[in-house]
Design a protein around this motif. Structure first.
Motif, PDB file in Angstrom:
ATOM      1  N   LEU A  19      -1.861   1.555  -2.042  1.00  0.00           N
ATOM      2  CA  LEU A  19      -1.420   0.961  -0.778  1.00  0.00           C
ATOM      3  C   LEU A  19       0.070   0.662  -0.773  1.00  0.00           C
ATOM      4  N   ASP A  20       0.631   0.349  -1.929  1.00  0.00           N
ATOM      5  CA  ASP A  20       2.071   0.125  -2.019  1.00  0.00           C
ATOM      6  C   ASP A  20       2.826   1.410  -1.679  1.00  0.00           C
ATOM      7  N   PHE A  21       2.342   2.520  -2.210  1.00  0.00           N
ATOM      8  CA  PHE A  21       2.971   3.810  -1.919  1.00  0.00           C
ATOM      9  C   PHE A  21       2.843   4.139  -0.433  1.00  0.00           C
ATOM     10  N   VAL A  22       1.638   3.931   0.120  1.00  0.00           N
ATOM     11  CA  VAL A  22       1.419   4.228   1.543  1.00  0.00           C
ATOM     12  C   VAL A  22       2.292   3.337   2.426  1.00  0.00           C
ATOM     13  N   SER A  23       2.377   2.050   2.083  1.00  0.00           N
ATOM     14  CA  SER A  23       3.183   1.120   2.871  1.00  0.00           C
ATOM     15  C   SER A  23       4.652   1.515   2.870  1.00  0.00           C
ATOM     16  N   GLU A  24       5.184   1.823   1.699  1.00  0.00           N
ATOM     17  CA  GLU A  24       6.592   2.220   1.616  1.00  0.00           C
ATOM     18  C   GLU A  24       6.843   3.541   2.343  1.00  0.00           C
ATOM     19  N   MET A  26       3.379   0.596  13.679  1.00  0.00           N
ATOM     20  CA  MET A  26       3.387   1.133  12.322  1.00  0.00           C
ATOM     21  C   MET A  26       4.014   0.143  11.351  1.00  0.00           C
ATOM     22  N   MET A  27       5.066  -0.531  11.791  1.00  0.00           N
ATOM     23  CA  MET A  27       5.709  -1.503  10.919  1.00  0.00           C
ATOM     24  C   MET A  27       4.789  -2.698  10.664  1.00  0.00           C
ATOM     25  N   ALA A  28       4.051  -3.113  11.698  1.00  0.00           N
ATOM     26  CA  ALA A  28       3.090  -4.205  11.516  1.00  0.00           C
ATOM     27  C   ALA A  28       1.989  -3.792  10.547  1.00  0.00           C
ATOM     28  N   SER A  29       1.556  -2.532  10.657  1.00  0.00           N
ATOM     29  CA  SER A  29       0.540  -2.016   9.733  1.00  0.00           C
ATOM     30  C   SER A  29       1.061  -2.000   8.299  1.00  0.00           C
ATOM     31  N   ALA A  30       2.321  -1.586   8.135  1.00  0.00           N
ATOM     32  CA  ALA A  30       2.920  -1.550   6.795  1.00  0.00           C
ATOM     33  C   ALA A  30       3.006  -2.955   6.202  1.00  0.00           C
ATOM     34  N   ARG A  31       3.334  -3.942   7.038  1.00  0.00           N
ATOM     35  CA  ARG A  31       3.399  -5.325   6.543  1.00  0.00           C
ATOM     36  C   ARG A  31       2.023  -5.823   6.122  1.00  0.00           C
ATOM     37  N   SER A  32       1.004  -5.442   6.887  1.00  0.00           N
ATOM     38  CA  SER A  32      -0.363  -5.832   6.526  1.00  0.00           C
ATOM     39  C   SER A  32      -0.775  -5.220   5.198  1.00  0.00           C
ATOM     40  N   SER A  89      -1.544  -9.150  18.980  1.00  0.00           N
ATOM     41  CA  SER A  89      -1.635  -9.406  17.544  1.00  0.00           C
ATOM     42  C   SER A  89      -1.297  -8.173  16.714  1.00  0.00           C
ATOM     43  N   GLN A  90      -1.475  -6.982  17.313  1.00  0.00           N
ATOM     44  CA  GLN A  90      -1.180  -5.728  16.615  1.00  0.00           C
ATOM     45  C   GLN A  90       0.228  -5.216  16.892  1.00  0.00           C
TER      46      GLN A  90
END
Length: 244
Positions: A214-219, A176-182, A149-150
């Motif tokens: 969170l938007d900044f962190v995700s990008e 990391m990409m899955a985390s960014a999508r979350s 799932s991760q």
């Protein structure tokens, strides 16, 4: 440089060094021990913030006693590939597992992840994991479900139709990409909340700040992961072409 197991006095010195904020390398220098020895000792006994000399000493004695009881007489540790030291590999796997647990994984999930990561194939079946970790199939299944799932493992069928669990070379990129999508999903929901609660209200302002952060962190995470994958990922060595 002394060898053998750490003494209780040395463990007390490690605890004092950690309390003083010393790096592992400095503690190792003061004890005339390899830095890897200090790192393993601390990480397998609670980490730098929870390390206790007396508990670490008792835990080490307990592990040694348990190994003596479970190891059949006259048997040796299985031979390791590439001339590896079997005891060093076992100890490293314990440390790696502890670090994964400190990152938030449950004990069994961390054990499964470490076991898969430290195999040369990066691939094991459920029965192989059961045999290596000496746990039930249900425990393996639950851990694999979480890792899947991760995005940390994937499944595929081998030629014997057995399901294999695989840790790819870019597993942490995928994670990391899955985390960014979350995070992006949290951002979207937070911004919906701004409209529901009313702009400029205290609660809406709080949600807007959450969304912006969170938007900044995700990008940033996505951009950094893409760059690191392109620049740093080590490809397996290609054997020379001998057909010419």
């Amino acid at each position: 440089m002394p060898g053998g197991r750490l003494t209780q006095t040395e463990r007390q010195q490690i605890a004092l060094g950690l309390a003083d904020g010393l790096a592992y390398a400095e503690i190792a220098r003061r004890l005339d021990r390899p830095t890897s020895t200090i790192t393993r000792e601390v990480m397998r006994n609670g980490g730098p913030t929870a390390y206790r000399a007396d508990l670490a000493h008792r835990a080490t004695e307990h592990r040694a006693h348990r190994r003596r009881q479970t190891a059949p007489r006259g048997t040796e540790a299985p031979q390791q590939a590439h001339g590896r030291d079997a005891e060093a590999v076992r100890e490293y796997e314990e440390v790696f597992t502890t670090v994964l647990m400190a990152s938030g994984m449950s004990t069994m999930t961390a054990r499964v992840m470490a076991c898969l990561t430290l195999t040369d194939t990066g691939s094991l079946t459920a029965s192989e994991l059961v045999q290596r970790l000496k746990v039930s199939p249900a425990s393996i299944s639950k851990a694999i479900a979480f890792l899947d799932s991760q995005g940390l493992v994937r499944r595929e069928r081998d030629e014997r139709r057995r399901e294999r669990y695989i840790v790819d070379d870019d597993v942490w990129y995928q994670s990391m990409m899955a985390s960014a999508r979350s995070l992006a999903q949290v951002v979207e929901i937070a911004r919906q909340g701004v409209g529901v609660l009313g702009p400029h209200t205290p609660a809406a302002t709080r949600l807007e700040n959450v969304a912006r952060f969170l938007d900044f962190v995700s990008e940033s995470t996505t951009r950094a992961a893409e760059q690191a994958r392109e620049i740093l990922h080590t490809k397996p060595a290609t054997p020379p072409d001998t057909t010419a």
